[in-house]
Design a protein around this motif. Structure first.
Motif: not given
Length: 295
Positions: A179, A182-183, A186-187, A242
């Motif tokens: 959670h 950052p995106e 997650r990738r 990020d």
């Protein structure tokens, strides 16, 4: 196959080698928490790069004996013990995340043995002047380092409980952090192979206790035992813009103080982006190839 190397003070270090036995030696210093089984390029990539990759469990992790009260600078004794046991005169060093400060220790304190050094998504010293150390940092890390500031016993209780949960279910650490990711991260962790490698890494590092994790965190917030400004060997600093676990401002702070350092802050990348850039960094460490450029 794991090799056991003895330090001058009699401690055992669990050591692993990957890639080409005749290749250029490079130490890969794992993250926090972590182990010698942490993420690394595939064997075919290491052979193509001509890299003999050496990993080891820092004290208190996996198969390495603890060294209570260790400082960041103390890693040089372990690196020297391994290098001497393997007959290595010089070597490159790369540290990812919590391995970053330790790679800088090698660059600062072993300039005659360290050919080049690289830090991927590393931390700056807790006392870094002019740096808001916690700014942009995920809550889980703020809580961890705040507990470390409160004292060893406070941190040991917190991380000991966390390590027990991870031993019961190694996937929990990645899932628990999801959670906060950052995106871009997650990738990366959506890849099943990378996720399983991370699980093995955490399971091995914490299989006995949280000692290594606790000692790492205490070392990061305490005096490192050297000043990054004295580093003279070629040094590369890479960071994902990020990143929320070790914010990119830490990389920029180090880059402003390490003479001649190459600083890359990559847009659209975060903490686990270091896994993708590692082959290019290894190429820079062992050849005259250009470093991965800033974006």
């Amino acid at each position: 196959m794991t090799t056991v190397v003895r330090t001058l003070d009699g401690r055992r270090l669990a050591v692993e080698e990957w890639g080409s036995p005749s290749g250029s030696p490079v130490f890969l210093l794992h993250g926090t928490p972590g182990s010698r089984l942490g993420p690394r390029p595939r064997a075919a990539v290491l052979y193509r790069l001509g890299v003999r990759l050496i990993t080891f469990d820092r004290p208190g992790y996996g198969g390495s004996d603890p060294s209570p009260g260790r400082r960041v600078r103390d890693v040089i004794d372990d690196v020297l013990a391994i290098a001497d046991a393997l007959g290595l005169e010089t070597f490159g060093v790369v540290g990812r995340s919590g391995g970053g400060p330790h790679a800088l220790a090698c660059a600062a304190l072993l300039p005659e043995r360290t050919s080049k050094a690289a830090v991927l998504v590393g931390l700056a010293p807790r006392t870094a002047e002019g740096l808001d150390w916690f700014d942009g940092m995920a809550e889980s890390n703020v809580v961890e380092y705040s507990a470390a500031s409160a004292g060893y016993d406070v941190l040991a209780e917190r991380l000991g409980a966390a390590a027990a949960r991870i031993r019961a279910n190694p996937a929990q650490l990645v899932a628990g952090l999801f959670h906060e990711l950052p995106e871009a991260d997650r990738r990366v962790v959506a890849d099943d192979g990378i996720r399983r490698m991370l699980w093995r890494n955490f399971a091995e590092g914490l299989r006995h206790s949280a000692d290594g994790w606790v000692d790492d965190a205490m070392a990061f917030i305490g005096p490192w035992g050297f000043d990054p400004e004295v580093i003279e060997v070629p040094t590369l600093l890479w960071h994902g813009e990020d990143d929320v676990f070790s914010p990119a401002a830490h990389c920029r702070w180090l880059g402003e103080r390490i003479p001649g350092s190459i600083v890359t802050v990559e847009r659209g990348a975060a903490h686990f982006g270091a896994l993708s850039v590692l082959p290019d960094v290894l190429r820079w460490l062992v050849t005259s190839a250009a470093a991965p450029g800033p974006c």
